[in-house]
Design a protein around this motif. Structure first.
Motif, mmCIF file in Angstrom:
data_model
loop_
_atom_site.group_PDB
_atom_site.id
_atom_site.type_symbol
_atom_site.label_atom_id
_atom_site.label_comp_id
_atom_site.label_asym_id
_atom_site.label_seq_id
_atom_site.Cartn_x
_atom_site.Cartn_y
_atom_site.Cartn_z
ATOM 1 N N ASP A 1 0.782 3.977 -3.034
ATOM 2 C CA ASP A 1 0.498 5.393 -2.771
ATOM 3 C C ASP A 1 1.641 6.278 -3.281
ATOM 4 O O ASP A 1 1.405 7.331 -3.874
ATOM 5 N N SER B 1 0.832 -1.210 0.000
ATOM 6 C CA SER B 1 0.000 0.000 0.000
ATOM 7 C C SER B 1 0.860 1.251 0.000
ATOM 8 O O SER B 1 0.564 2.242 -0.686
ATOM 9 N N ASP C 1 -3.007 5.153 -5.797
ATOM 10 C CA ASP C 1 -3.996 5.006 -4.737
ATOM 11 C C ASP C 1 -5.396 4.974 -5.352
ATOM 12 O O ASP C 1 -5.752 5.832 -6.159
#
Length: 467
Positions: A145, A141, A150
């Protein structure tokens, strides 16, 4: 903040303009590496010869060279994906005996698994790690991002644009927090605007103190890209490939393509790429089809280049011409090399000039143009000259193409051997030095070839007496 949970590596520190950069710590080193593959007809096909390269902490290095110069092969050696025939590759002083534990790769073709989501593709980079599933998910993650994806974690590659797919490739590499990031032409499959945006984002991350990667090695054939991104440009050339230049890029970031220093560095690299062993061999010099291969240029391509230079008054700046025509260096330089080999052009630095011979070829009518080209090809294109001489020494002035293909396989891969032969046949047929029957594979000497050979013998004899 990008990768904010990671502390700044003490050996490197922030690399912004106001901070000291550390570049003396060797992370990855190839020492006198050579690589050869078995040739189809016995012997070995050498790709790299005694290459030494060191990647240091805090620097971006670009590997630059023409197609087939061994750039991607060297990158795979650094990644530990292949082993050298001789020499060693070491990471932090320890010789590699498999995949490099401190390196991650970004590929030109994205290399994503189409049945996996964005998150799953990114997590692939951590499958061999000791991290828990939750830790892998958190790390993925973070990387997603950081690279601007995202919201697309559950998307599949087919649902993404080319630029977004390459962002997934970057995230998969970044998620490993590698010491060394190895990139094989990562922007070349993208449109111009997307590539420019990704380059800018990569530099923004590189300048951030929390970015874990300590060194980047980038394979490119684009000189502007090399100067825009790299602190050092290593040029590969020759057969087998060797390091022919190691050029420092002393420009602050962000870099301005319009600055005189940027333009001078581009010109310097063009001079290296155009000023080497593709010049026409001197009469009597030791040059053969294996040491002086024919550049990837057709007769039509040569004629087009000369016509363009005529429109520019007989001379041009090669970087400017490449920009004007929207060419990459791989598009333009082989034609320039071929024109130099035949004596149609001179190149000084990054400037190309039509020679008197080039002007004569441009201004001649069709028949005279062919005769002049035949003379130049027989004299200065080693493979064309070899074919003509072999046909002259055959019983009936004819030989099968397989004879020449077998000889070329001693120094080229099967595909490259065929390309060399096709090119020589193209040049020889245009100059009417020989005929070629594609059905039977037979090359037959023409009457003009005997005339040309006699002329060249007289010319070489006169040159020898004068010497």
């Amino acid at each position: 903040m990008i990768f904010a949970q990671r502390p700044t590596p003490p050996e490197r520190g922030h690399r912004g303009a106001a901070h000291e950069r550390t570049t003396d710590a060797a992370l990855l080193r190839a020492a006198d590496v050579s690589l050869a593959f078995p040739a189809a007809e016995g012997g070995a096909f050498e790709v790299l010869g005694d290459v030494t390269l060191t990647l240091r902490s805090g620097e971006i290095v670009a590997l630059l060279g023409k197609s087939g110069s061994g750039k991607s092969t060297l990158l795979r050696l650094l990644a530990g994906l292949i082993e050298p025939t001789s020499g060693t590759v070491s990471y932090r002083g320890a010789p590699l005996s498999g995949p490099n534990p401190g390196a991650a790769m970004v590929f030109q073709s994205f290399a994503l698994m189409p049945w996996l989501t964005v998150r799953e593709n990114v997590e692939l980079g951590l499958r061999s790690s000791a991290l828990t599933r939750a830790a892998r998910r958190a790390r993925a993650s973070e990387a997603i991002d950081a690279i601007g994806l995202d919201g697309f974690e559950s998307a599949y590659p087919r649902e993404l644009s080319g630029g977004m797919r390459q962002r997934v490739g970057f995230a998969r590499a970044f998620v490993q927090h590698p010491d060394v990031l190895l990139m094989d032409e990562p922007f070349s499959a993208l449109d111009v605007l997307t590539a420019e945006n990704l380059r800018g984002e990569l530099m923004t991350m590189w300048e951030a103190p929390q970015f874990p990667t300590r060194s980047i090695c980038l394979v490119t054939h684009n000189i502007d890209e090399a100067v825009l991104l790299a602190d050092r440009v290593v040029v590969l050339g020759g057969a087998p490939a060797r390091v022919v230049a190691d050029v420092q890029v002393r420009l602050p970031r962000p870099r301005d393509r319009r600055s005189p220093t940027f333009a001078a560095t581009v010109d310097q690299l063009y001079a290296v790429l155009t000023g080497r062993d593709q010049a026409a061999p001197a009469p009597g010099a030791s040059a053969g089809p294996l040491t002086h291969p024919l550049p990837a240029a057709s007769v039509g391509g040569l004629a087009g280049l000369i016509e363009i230079l005529v429109a520019h008054g007989g001379q041009t700046d090669l970087p400017d011409l490449a920009d004007e025509l929207a060419f990459d260096v791989d598009d333009l330089l082989p034609i320039v090399d071929a024109a130099r080999m035949l004596g149609l052009l001179d190149v000084e630095g990054a400037q190309a000039f039509i020679t008197d011979t080039g002007w004569a070829w441009q201004l001649a009518d069709i028949q005279d143009s062919k005769r002049l080209f035949a003379r130049l090809a027989a004299a200065h294109a080693p493979l064309v000259g070899t074919i003509v001489r072999a046909l002259e020494h055959s019983a009936d002035g004819a030989l099968r193409d397989e004879f020449f293909r077998d000889l070329l396989r001693r120094g080229f891969s099967g595909e490259d051997a065929q390309s060399q032969l096709d090119r020589a046949i193209d040049w020889g047929r245009y100059g009417e030095l020989f005929d070629y029957d594609a059905g039977t594979g037979e090359l037959v000497l023409s009457e003009l070839a005997a005339e040309i050979s006699a002329f060249l013998s007289e010319e070489n004899g006169a040159a020898g007496e004068a010497g």
